[in-house]
Write an enzyme that holds these catalytic residues in place. Structure first.
Site, PDB file in Angstrom:
ATOM      1  N   GLY A  16     -22.541   4.631 -33.230  1.00  0.00           N
ATOM      2  CA  GLY A  16     -22.426   5.093 -34.541  1.00  0.00           C
ATOM      3  C   GLY A  16     -22.124   4.081 -35.471  1.00  0.00           C
ATOM      4  O   GLY A  16     -21.362   2.935 -35.274  1.00  0.00           O
ATOM      5  N   ASP A  86     -25.635  12.664 -23.299  1.00  0.00           N
ATOM      6  CA  ASP A  86     -25.643  13.903 -24.079  1.00  0.00           C
ATOM      7  C   ASP A  86     -24.378  14.584 -23.837  1.00  0.00           C
ATOM      8  O   ASP A  86     -24.196  15.134 -22.666  1.00  0.00           O
ATOM      9  CB  ASP A  86     -26.883  14.799 -24.014  1.00  0.00           C
ATOM     10  CG  ASP A  86     -27.009  15.956 -24.792  1.00  0.00           C
ATOM     11  OD1 ASP A  86     -25.759  16.053 -25.564  1.00  0.00           O
ATOM     12  OD2 ASP A  86     -28.023  16.358 -25.528  1.00  0.00           O
ATOM     13  N   VAL A  87     -23.516  14.891 -24.756  1.00  0.00           N
ATOM     14  CA  VAL A  87     -22.410  15.233 -24.600  1.00  0.00           C
ATOM     15  C   VAL A  87     -22.295  16.583 -24.384  1.00  0.00           C
ATOM     16  O   VAL A  87     -21.318  17.110 -23.606  1.00  0.00           O
ATOM     17  CB  VAL A  87     -21.187  14.925 -25.724  1.00  0.00           C
ATOM     18  CG1 VAL A  87     -20.927  13.467 -25.861  1.00  0.00           C
ATOM     19  CG2 VAL A  87     -21.701  15.441 -27.179  1.00  0.00           C
ATOM     20  N   ASP A 178      -5.477   9.229 -38.621  1.00  0.00           N
ATOM     21  CA  ASP A 178      -5.303   9.300 -40.313  1.00  0.00           C
ATOM     22  C   ASP A 178      -5.337   7.732 -40.420  1.00  0.00           C
ATOM     23  O   ASP A 178      -4.259   7.170 -40.297  1.00  0.00           O
ATOM     24  CB  ASP A 178      -4.155  10.078 -40.631  1.00  0.00           C
ATOM     25  CG  ASP A 178      -4.131  10.398 -42.376  1.00  0.00           C
ATOM     26  OD1 ASP A 178      -4.763   9.059 -42.822  1.00  0.00           O
ATOM     27  OD2 ASP A 178      -3.712  11.292 -42.997  1.00  0.00           O
ATOM     28  N   HIS A 179      -6.350   6.840 -40.876  1.00  0.00           N
ATOM     29  CA  HIS A 179      -6.299   5.719 -40.912  1.00  0.00           C
ATOM     30  C   HIS A 179      -5.490   5.176 -42.055  1.00  0.00           C
ATOM     31  O   HIS A 179      -4.897   4.168 -42.127  1.00  0.00           O
ATOM     32  CB  HIS A 179      -7.493   5.197 -41.185  1.00  0.00           C
ATOM     33  CG  HIS A 179      -8.312   5.328 -42.419  1.00  0.00           C
ATOM     34  ND1 HIS A 179      -8.933   6.608 -42.765  1.00  0.00           N
ATOM     35  CD2 HIS A 179      -8.482   4.563 -43.698  1.00  0.00           C
ATOM     36  CE1 HIS A 179      -9.356   6.413 -44.027  1.00  0.00           C
ATOM     37  NE2 HIS A 179      -9.045   5.578 -44.547  1.00  0.00           N
ATOM     38  N   ASP A 236     -11.031  16.531 -47.740  1.00  0.00           N
ATOM     39  CA  ASP A 236     -11.080  15.307 -47.214  1.00  0.00           C
ATOM     40  C   ASP A 236      -9.979  14.222 -47.588  1.00  0.00           C
ATOM     41  O   ASP A 236      -9.802  13.462 -46.787  1.00  0.00           O
ATOM     42  CB  ASP A 236     -12.535  15.002 -47.880  1.00  0.00           C
ATOM     43  CG  ASP A 236     -12.983  13.699 -47.373  1.00  0.00           C
ATOM     44  OD1 ASP A 236     -13.034  13.442 -46.020  1.00  0.00           O
ATOM     45  OD2 ASP A 236     -13.225  12.440 -48.142  1.00  0.00           O
ATOM     46  N   HIS A 241      -4.648  12.579 -45.832  1.00  0.00           N
ATOM     47  CA  HIS A 241      -3.950  11.310 -46.044  1.00  0.00           C
ATOM     48  C   HIS A 241      -2.679  11.711 -47.296  1.00  0.00           C
ATOM     49  O   HIS A 241      -1.742  11.319 -47.166  1.00  0.00           O
ATOM     50  CB  HIS A 241      -4.930  10.637 -46.922  1.00  0.00           C
ATOM     51  CG  HIS A 241      -6.073  10.375 -45.944  1.00  0.00           C
ATOM     52  ND1 HIS A 241      -6.172  10.283 -44.890  1.00  0.00           N
ATOM     53  CD2 HIS A 241      -7.502  10.520 -46.320  1.00  0.00           C
ATOM     54  CE1 HIS A 241      -7.443   9.938 -44.461  1.00  0.00           C
ATOM     55  NE2 HIS A 241      -8.044  10.064 -45.318  1.00  0.00           N
TER      56      HIS A 241
HETATM   57  P1  NAD Z   1     -22.459   8.442 -36.943  1.00  0.00           P
HETATM   58  O1  NAD Z   1     -23.425   9.590 -37.274  1.00  0.00           O
HETATM   59  O2  NAD Z   1     -22.560   7.020 -37.355  1.00  0.00           O
HETATM   60  O3  NAD Z   1     -22.689   8.303 -35.336  1.00  0.00           O
HETATM   61  C1  NAD Z   1     -22.438   9.724 -34.383  1.00  0.00           C
HETATM   62  C2  NAD Z   1     -22.664   9.148 -33.094  1.00  0.00           C
HETATM   63  O4  NAD Z   1     -22.617  10.379 -32.235  1.00  0.00           O
HETATM   64  C3  NAD Z   1     -23.787   8.238 -32.796  1.00  0.00           C
HETATM   65  O5  NAD Z   1     -23.515   7.470 -31.825  1.00  0.00           O
HETATM   66  C4  NAD Z   1     -24.779   9.563 -32.024  1.00  0.00           C
HETATM   67  O6  NAD Z   1     -25.886   9.100 -31.168  1.00  0.00           O
HETATM   68  C5  NAD Z   1     -23.943  10.330 -31.351  1.00  0.00           C
HETATM   69  N1  NAD Z   1     -24.058  11.526 -30.893  1.00  0.00           N
HETATM   70  C6  NAD Z   1     -24.684  12.583 -32.046  1.00  0.00           C
HETATM   71  N2  NAD Z   1     -25.067  13.695 -31.225  1.00  0.00           N
HETATM   72  C7  NAD Z   1     -24.782  13.515 -29.653  1.00  0.00           C
HETATM   73  C8  NAD Z   1     -24.914  14.199 -28.648  1.00  0.00           C
HETATM   74  N3  NAD Z   1     -25.276  15.363 -28.470  1.00  0.00           N
HETATM   75  N4  NAD Z   1     -24.503  13.547 -27.501  1.00  0.00           N
HETATM   76  C9  NAD Z   1     -24.262  12.148 -27.558  1.00  0.00           C
HETATM   77  N5  NAD Z   1     -23.921  11.411 -28.583  1.00  0.00           N
HETATM   78  C10 NAD Z   1     -24.299  11.777 -29.673  1.00  0.00           C
HETATM   79  O7  NAD Z   1     -21.237   8.898 -37.432  1.00  0.00           O
HETATM   80  P2  NAD Z   1     -19.695   7.867 -37.733  1.00  0.00           P
HETATM   81  O8  NAD Z   1     -19.789   7.836 -39.231  1.00  0.00           O
HETATM   82  O9  NAD Z   1     -19.890   7.006 -36.819  1.00  0.00           O
HETATM   83  O10 NAD Z   1     -18.571   8.960 -37.646  1.00  0.00           O
HETATM   84  C11 NAD Z   1     -18.095   9.510 -36.328  1.00  0.00           C
HETATM   85  C12 NAD Z   1     -17.189  10.226 -36.602  1.00  0.00           C
HETATM   86  O11 NAD Z   1     -15.757   9.600 -37.244  1.00  0.00           O
HETATM   87  C13 NAD Z   1     -17.102  11.398 -37.579  1.00  0.00           C
HETATM   88  O12 NAD Z   1     -16.073  12.547 -36.712  1.00  0.00           O
HETATM   89  C14 NAD Z   1     -16.590  11.155 -38.775  1.00  0.00           C
HETATM   90  O13 NAD Z   1     -16.285  12.194 -39.517  1.00  0.00           O
HETATM   91  C15 NAD Z   1     -15.400  10.137 -38.459  1.00  0.00           C
HETATM   92  N6  NAD Z   1     -15.267   9.164 -39.469  1.00  0.00           N
HETATM   93  C16 NAD Z   1     -16.054   7.989 -39.852  1.00  0.00           C
HETATM   94  C17 NAD Z   1     -15.693   7.170 -40.601  1.00  0.00           C
HETATM   95  C18 NAD Z   1     -16.879   6.095 -40.717  1.00  0.00           C
HETATM   96  O14 NAD Z   1     -16.439   5.152 -41.433  1.00  0.00           O
HETATM   97  N7  NAD Z   1     -17.850   6.029 -40.268  1.00  0.00           N
HETATM   98  C19 NAD Z   1     -14.622   7.167 -41.293  1.00  0.00           C
HETATM   99  C20 NAD Z   1     -13.639   8.062 -41.097  1.00  0.00           C
HETATM  100  C21 NAD Z   1     -13.813   9.311 -40.113  1.00  0.00           C
END
Ligand code: NAD
Length: 494
Positions: A16, A86-87, A178-179, A236, A241
């Site tokens: 992701g 798959d989780v 909480d970054h 959000d 934050h």
């Molecule tokens: P993303 O959609 O880019 O990635 C999601 C990941 O989950 C992918 O690797 C996907 O393959 C995997 N996935 C989805 N369904 C699945 C399943 N059933 N089994 C296994 N793997 C599965 O999302 P992201 O942007 O990386 O965000 C991830 C988390 O981090 C979320 O909770 C999001 O709210 C949080 N977050 C992200 C950011 C950011 O900058 N991207 C910032 C703050 C918080």
């Protein structure tokens, strides 16, 4: 060389955006600095059928901006293993378990496990449950889980999620990210408060008029439209934050600067926030949504956003804290998208001198009545500039005796800032050390959600007049009026 940390990371959501943009570069920096050496391994899991070789290329690409020696990048990437998974499928955890045990033996990981849930929150409970039922936790080392935001959608869903997690992990094994808590200047709040008598002795309702916290973003929703439209700025940004920042600004001095003592004080501060009754919401909280301005689209015209969406892209609010230290001091908070600029700042506005002896025509003012003396303001610049500003009154140069406001200014130098760890690097390092000071604890979250739920419910039941602010502004006029009716104004204006 720093103390080597030993652990197996399992990153759920390893393909992701978060993993590639934040986690891999942060782990690499810990590797470069020697916190991670030989005794670590990372399993990346997601549904895609990647090979280890392809995964190594992805890791290497995610580090491209760091301009590092390719040999070191390759050495680092060789610690990474990809497992298609798959989780929701129990079978897959057995494969994951075998790989974990193999890597534990191969790298001498002493049973230390960090599970990073970088996935959509609806999977958090499922993953935690499988980690327990498939016996993925070890007995000989530490087991920690790092959870991304959002933690719930309201108090009820946050509590349900917490119950799911605590069925597998104890509270002290749960690291809720909480970054903002990983940011240098947010961590600095405690240093300046408790390290300087001049501040701590003035840090109360006798000397402080009001406090302003602004988290301003210039961009719109970008790729997060679907998530954001179900959330909005209040959930959000404010629930997590902003209320975390408020708790650090307002807590009493912890007995010691330890995770447990700080948590006790933060919870007390959050529980002292005056809860709003539904009929008080409109007077104390303002919501907004951006219009178009010719150059950028309105929120309702963004991709994947419904043309009649009532989601808030801006919030301003007044928070009162009912305790001995803060009674009567308004804390004004605001955050929004498509505002004038991207920055985070905290303004502590002090009361004016009670009498202005320099101007005999002036009123003998009590705290905030108008005198020609400006209030002192201590500004904590969190980002992009990192530093402090103090506004004071001084004599204007020359004949006569006029006063003029002057500013003392300190900013971290750019070299120090460039070398200082990013929030995710700092937080991963803390998690490796078993230090959850800069993570959110359950009682803090529970108090935050209870406060925010009343506002959200009131908003859900009343239709707003959206859109109501222009991109490039600092939000709707009602945000300025919120302070004006108390005789205050935002220190930062557009
Ligand atoms: P993303 O959609 O880019 O990635 C999601 C990941 O989950 C992918 O690797 C996907 O393959 C995997 N996935 C989805 N369904 C699945 C399943 N059933 N089994 C296994 N793997 C599965 O999302 P992201 O942007 O990386 O965000 C991830 C988390 O981090 C979320 O909770 C999001 O709210 C949080 N977050 C992200 C950011 C950011 O900058 N991207 C910032 C703050 C918080």
């Amino acid at each position: 060389m720093p103390n080597e940390k030993i652990a197996l990371f399992t990153i759920f959501g390893g393909t992701g955006d978060l993993a590639q943009r934040k986690l891999y570069p942060s782990l690499f920096k810990l590797y470069q600095k020697g916190y991670l050496q030989e005794h670590f391994a990372v399993i990346g899991t997601a549904r895609r059928p990647w090979t280890d070789d392809h995964y190594h290329e992805v890791i290497s690409d995610s580090l491209a901006d760091l301009d590092a020696d390719q040999k070191i990048v390759d050495q680092f990437a060789s610690h990474f293993y990809y497992q298609s998974h798959d989780v929701t499928d129990a079978e897959h955890y057995l494969t994951l378990k075998k790989l974990s045990e193999k890597l534990d033996a191969q790298y001498g990981l002493q049973g230390n496990r960090i599970f990073y849930l970088a996935m959509a929150p609806n999977f958090f409970g499922t993953i935690a449950q499988h980690l327990r039922s498939e016996n993925m936790l070890t007995d000989n080392g530490f087991n920690r889980v790092i959870i991304e935001k959002p933690f719930g959608h309201d108090y009820a869903s946050a509590e349900e999620l917490n119950n799911q997690l605590t069925a597998t992990f104890n509270e002290d094994q749960i690291y809720r990210i909480d970054h903002y808590l990983g940011k240098e200047m947010i961590q600095n709040i405690s240093a300046i408060r408790f390290g300087n008598n001049i501040w701590e002795s003035l840090w109360n309702n006798r000397y402080i008029s009001n406090v302003q916290v602004t988290l301003s973003e210039k961009l719109g929703v970008e790729e997060r439209a679907v998530y954001y439209d179900n959330s909005g700025a209040l959930r959000d940004m404010v629930q997590n934050h902003i209320l975390q920042i408020l708790s650090l600004l307002t807590m009493d001095q912890p007995v010691e600067f330890t995770e447990q003592d700080i948590d006790v004080e933060k919870v007390k501060a959050l529980r002292s926030i005056r809860p709003l009754k539904p009929e008080e919401v409109a007077d104390n909280f303002v919501r907004g949504q951006y219009a178009d301005n010719g150059d950028v689209k309105a929120y309702r015209q963004e991709d994947k956003i419904s043309p009649d969406s009532n989601t808030d892209t801006f919030v301003a609010g007044k928070v009162m804290i009912d305790n001995f230290r803060w009674s009567g001091v308004p804390f004004y908070v605001r955050t929004g998208k498509r505002l004038a600029d991207k920055f985070t700042r905290i303004d502590i506005v002090f009361k004016r001198p009670i009498v202005n002896i320099f101007n005999h025509d002036d009123v003998r003012a009590n705290d905030d009545d108008a005198t020609s003396l400006e209030p002192n303001v201590l500004t904590i610049n969190v980002e992009p500039t990192e530093g402090f500003e103090l506004r004071m009154n001084a004599k204007a140069v020359g004949q006569g005796f006029a006063t003029t406001p002057v500013k003392l200014n300190y900013a971290h130098d750019s070299e120090a800032t460039a070398n200082s760890p990013e929030a995710y690097e700092r937080l991963l390092h803390d998690a490796l050390n078993g230090d959850a000071t800069n993570f959110t604890h359950w009682q803090e979250l529970a108090s935050s959600w209870k406060f925010v739920d009343v506002i959200q419910q009131y908003w859900d039941e009343h239709t707003p007049e959206f859109p109501n602010y222009c991109p490039g502004s600092m939000g709707p006029d009602a945000s300025d009026e919120l302070l004006q009716k108390d005789g205050h104004q935002w220190v930062y204006k557009n």
